[in-house]
Design an enzyme around this catalytic site. Structure first.
Site, short mmCIF file in Angstrom:
data_model
loop_
_atom_site.label_atom_id
_atom_site.label_comp_id
_atom_site.label_asym_id
_atom_site.label_seq_id
_atom_site.Cartn_x
_atom_site.Cartn_y
_atom_site.Cartn_z
N ALA A 1 0.87 -1.17 0.00
CA ALA A 1 0.00 0.00 0.00
C ALA A 1 0.91 1.22 0.00
O ALA A 1 2.14 1.09 -0.04
CB ALA A 1 -0.93 -0.02 1.21
N ARG B 1 0.35 -9.76 -1.15
CA ARG B 1 -0.58 -10.88 -1.31
C ARG B 1 -1.22 -10.87 -2.71
O ARG B 1 -1.36 -11.91 -3.35
CB ARG B 1 -1.66 -10.83 -0.23
CG ARG B 1 -2.49 -12.10 -0.13
CD ARG B 1 -3.65 -11.91 0.81
NE ARG B 1 -3.21 -11.78 2.19
CZ ARG B 1 -3.31 -12.76 3.09
NH1 ARG B 1 -3.81 -13.93 2.74
NH2 ARG B 1 -2.91 -12.58 4.33
N LYS C 1 -2.57 -4.28 7.54
CA LYS C 1 -3.56 -3.81 8.50
C LYS C 1 -3.41 -4.55 9.83
O LYS C 1 -3.21 -5.76 9.86
CB LYS C 1 -4.97 -4.02 7.94
CG LYS C 1 -6.08 -3.45 8.79
CD LYS C 1 -7.43 -3.68 8.13
CE LYS C 1 -8.57 -3.14 9.00
NZ LYS C 1 -9.88 -3.39 8.37
N SER D 1 5.42 6.74 12.19
CA SER D 1 4.60 7.95 12.09
C SER D 1 5.17 8.91 11.06
O SER D 1 6.37 8.99 10.87
CB SER D 1 4.52 8.65 13.45
OG SER D 1 3.72 9.82 13.35
N ASN E 1 -0.32 8.60 19.10
CA ASN E 1 -1.57 8.83 18.37
C ASN E 1 -2.64 9.44 19.26
O ASN E 1 -3.44 10.26 18.80
CB ASN E 1 -2.08 7.51 17.77
CG ASN E 1 -1.29 7.10 16.54
OD1 ASN E 1 -0.16 7.53 16.35
ND2 ASN E 1 -1.88 6.27 15.71
N ARG F 1 -14.93 13.21 18.88
CA ARG F 1 -15.13 12.58 17.56
C ARG F 1 -16.40 11.74 17.56
O ARG F 1 -17.14 11.71 16.58
CB ARG F 1 -13.92 11.72 17.19
CG ARG F 1 -12.66 12.53 16.94
CD ARG F 1 -11.61 11.72 16.21
NE ARG F 1 -10.34 12.44 16.14
CZ ARG F 1 -9.30 12.04 15.42
NH1 ARG F 1 -9.37 10.92 14.71
NH2 ARG F 1 -8.18 12.73 15.41
N HIS G 1 -17.38 0.40 52.13
CA HIS G 1 -16.14 0.26 51.36
C HIS G 1 -14.92 0.81 52.09
O HIS G 1 -13.81 0.72 51.57
CB HIS G 1 -16.29 0.96 50.00
CG HIS G 1 -17.27 0.28 49.09
ND1 HIS G 1 -17.08 -1.01 48.64
CD2 HIS G 1 -18.45 0.69 48.57
CE1 HIS G 1 -18.10 -1.35 47.86
NE2 HIS G 1 -18.95 -0.35 47.81
N TYR H 1 -10.25 -2.76 47.80
CA TYR H 1 -9.46 -2.96 46.58
C TYR H 1 -9.75 -1.82 45.62
O TYR H 1 -10.74 -1.10 45.75
CB TYR H 1 -9.81 -4.30 45.91
CG TYR H 1 -11.25 -4.41 45.46
CD1 TYR H 1 -11.63 -4.02 44.17
CD2 TYR H 1 -12.25 -4.86 46.33
CE1 TYR H 1 -12.93 -4.10 43.74
CE2 TYR H 1 -13.56 -4.93 45.92
CZ TYR H 1 -13.90 -4.57 44.63
OH TYR H 1 -15.20 -4.63 44.22
#
Length: 484
Positions: free
Chosen positions: A14, A36, A78, A131, A189, A289, A454, A482
């Protein structure tokens, strides 16, 4: 075409794979390629790679037969099952000491799994963040390798030669074992998500509140790129805003306001939640987004919900633009501080011993978040490698102090005007929370103990967990303590 075995092979033609191959060829390395869909190999050799020393192959067997020992196979496919598929094809035909490099955006846990599985077979596996996009891949990306350290001596020369160079230093260095390389790329990213959202919020405040034209906004960003905000993303922003389509009108105004994502920002906040690190700005960037994707719902909601009473801006525009610039700078500092907090926590957990100054150096060139600002981060960690938080370095401490008043004015004005600035607001809230000696979590602890036994700690006795019978009939038995 020259004869002889190739120094390295690359699978996946690609655009990123093709450009990396041409980059390696330019630096004197002989590359064998495979895809491929084998027609892509011939097409590449007859077009983009014509006249180079790149050689092709039409099967994995032929591909591996044309590589020097140890065989180095770089996969550019990918992330996910495709990577495992190629590993399952390559590994059985490889020998002890051969190397597989995954240059995609794989999840770092997947990389750790692959490193360990292939180590048992004697194959050295590297997960490497790449990158810089198409241009970076062709002329010098930022490369973030990690995995089996025995592979590094064999690939170091190639990777550091083809990476971007800043002040004579390569934007590539070994990061650590297992998934360290892909983890650093993931956080890179995530920070990129934050940077993009912060810049977009700056643009939106100028457009919606100050009512500046695209030309005026473009000029502002161009001017900002000559300040401490100098960066690749600011540079492309003013180019985008100034871009005219074939009709001579600004393309930016015709683009649908629904942003896509491929998952690395989401992985960053999931990782942060798992480690208990408050990367709130990156989280808001991801959710912004998600909200943008609800375009049809937002269109309907805009007709239903009442708008705030908007008052025409009485503020001097030049002064307010400077406030936005300072707010952007301060928020950017918070974004990186949170990212490096996540580095620190995860590095300690996995004993990666990440070098934070080196990471900042790797990001100074080639990558999407490259900026002048990163030198200050590098300097901070060189000066104090054990710096517990980037915000506490004197340079950044002073920068936050100088920006604080402007930052608050921008966020407050946006809230009054009904203009959403999720990342500016999250950054300021984090700053105020981090600098607070006391927070209202004492009430939360009391509430948790009241309804669920708690337990809580006293200020005078940290580490000792106490339960109170708040109602007089709740009993003295507490639940196990915890943190999840």
């Amino acid at each position: 075409m020259s004869q002889g075995l190739a120094d390295i092979g690359l699978v996946g033609l690609a655009v990123m794979g093709q450009n990396i191959v041409l980059n390696m060829n330019d630096h004197g390395f002989k590359v064998c390629v495979f895809n491929r869909t084998v027609q892509k190999v011939d097409r590449f050799l007859n077009n983009e790679a014509k006249g180079t020393n790149v050689i092709g192959s039409h099967s994995i067997e032929e591909f591996l037969s044309k590589l020097k020992t140890p065989k180095i196979a770089w996969i550019m496919v990918k992330a996910g099952s495709a990577v495992d598929d190629f590993i399952n094809i390559l590994a059985p035909a490889m020998h002890k000491g051969d190397i597989i490099i995954d240059g995609g955006n794989s999840e770092y846990d997947d990389t750790t799994r692959r490193v360990q599985a292939l180590k048992e077979k004697g194959i050295l596996y590297v997960g490497m963040g790449v990158s810089g996009g198409e241009d970076g891949a062709r002329y010098g990306p930022s490369l973030m390798p990690g995995g089996n350290p025995d592979a590094w001596p064999h690939i170091k020369k190639i990777m550091q030669s083809i990476s971007a160079q800043v002040d004579g230093e390569p934007c590539c260095d070994w990061l650590g074992n297992d998934g360290a390389g892909h983890f650093v790329k993931m956080v890179h990213n995530g920070i990129e998500y934050g940077d993009m959202q912060l810049i977009s919020e700056s643009y939106w405040m100028m457009k919606q509140f100050l009512k500046l034209s695209n030309e005026e906004i473009g000029q502002v960003f161009e001017k900002w790129n000559k300040t401490e905000l100098d960066s690749y993303l600011i540079e492309i922003t003013y180019q985008i805003i100034n871009f005219k389509d074939k009709n001579g009108t600004c393309l930016i105004d015709k683009i649908r306001d629904s942003a896509g994502q491929k998952g690395t920002g989401k992985w960053t906040i999931i990782s942060a939640l798992n480690e208990g690190v408050p990367v709130t700005l990156i989280g808001e960037a991801v959710f912004a987004r998600c909200l943008s994707a609800l375009k049809d719902e937002r269109v309907l909601a805009s007709k239903i919900f009442p708008k705030p009473r908007v008052i025409e801006c009485q503020q001097n525009k030049e002064e307010f633009i400077e406030w936005i610039r300072k707010a952007l700078y301060a928020s950017k500092i918070i974004s990186y501080a949170q990212g490096f907090m996540l580095f620190k926590e995860t590095s300690n957990k996995y004993k990666w011993e990440l070098s934070y100054g080196s990471i900042a150096m790797m990001w100074r060139g080639g990558c999407i978040i490259r900026s002048k600002f990163l030198k200050n981060i590098k300097d901070a960690f060189v000066k104090d490698p054990k710096l517990f938080n980037l915000m506490t370095d004197q340079f950044f401490l002073k920068a936050l102090e100088a920006s604080q008043e402007s930052w608050r004015k921008v966020v407050a004005t946006a809230a009054i005007e009904g203009i959403p600035l999720p990342c500016f607001s999250a950054a300021l809230a984090f700053y105020d929370g981090y600098r607070s000696e006391f927070l209202p979590a004492n009430l939360i602890q009391a509430q948790r103990d009241f309804f669920g036994a708690h337990t809580y700690e006293l200020l005078t006795k940290p580490g000792q967990f106490i339960h109170t019978n708040w109602t007089g009939h709740g009993g003295d038995v507490s639940s196990s303590n915890y943190n999840a």
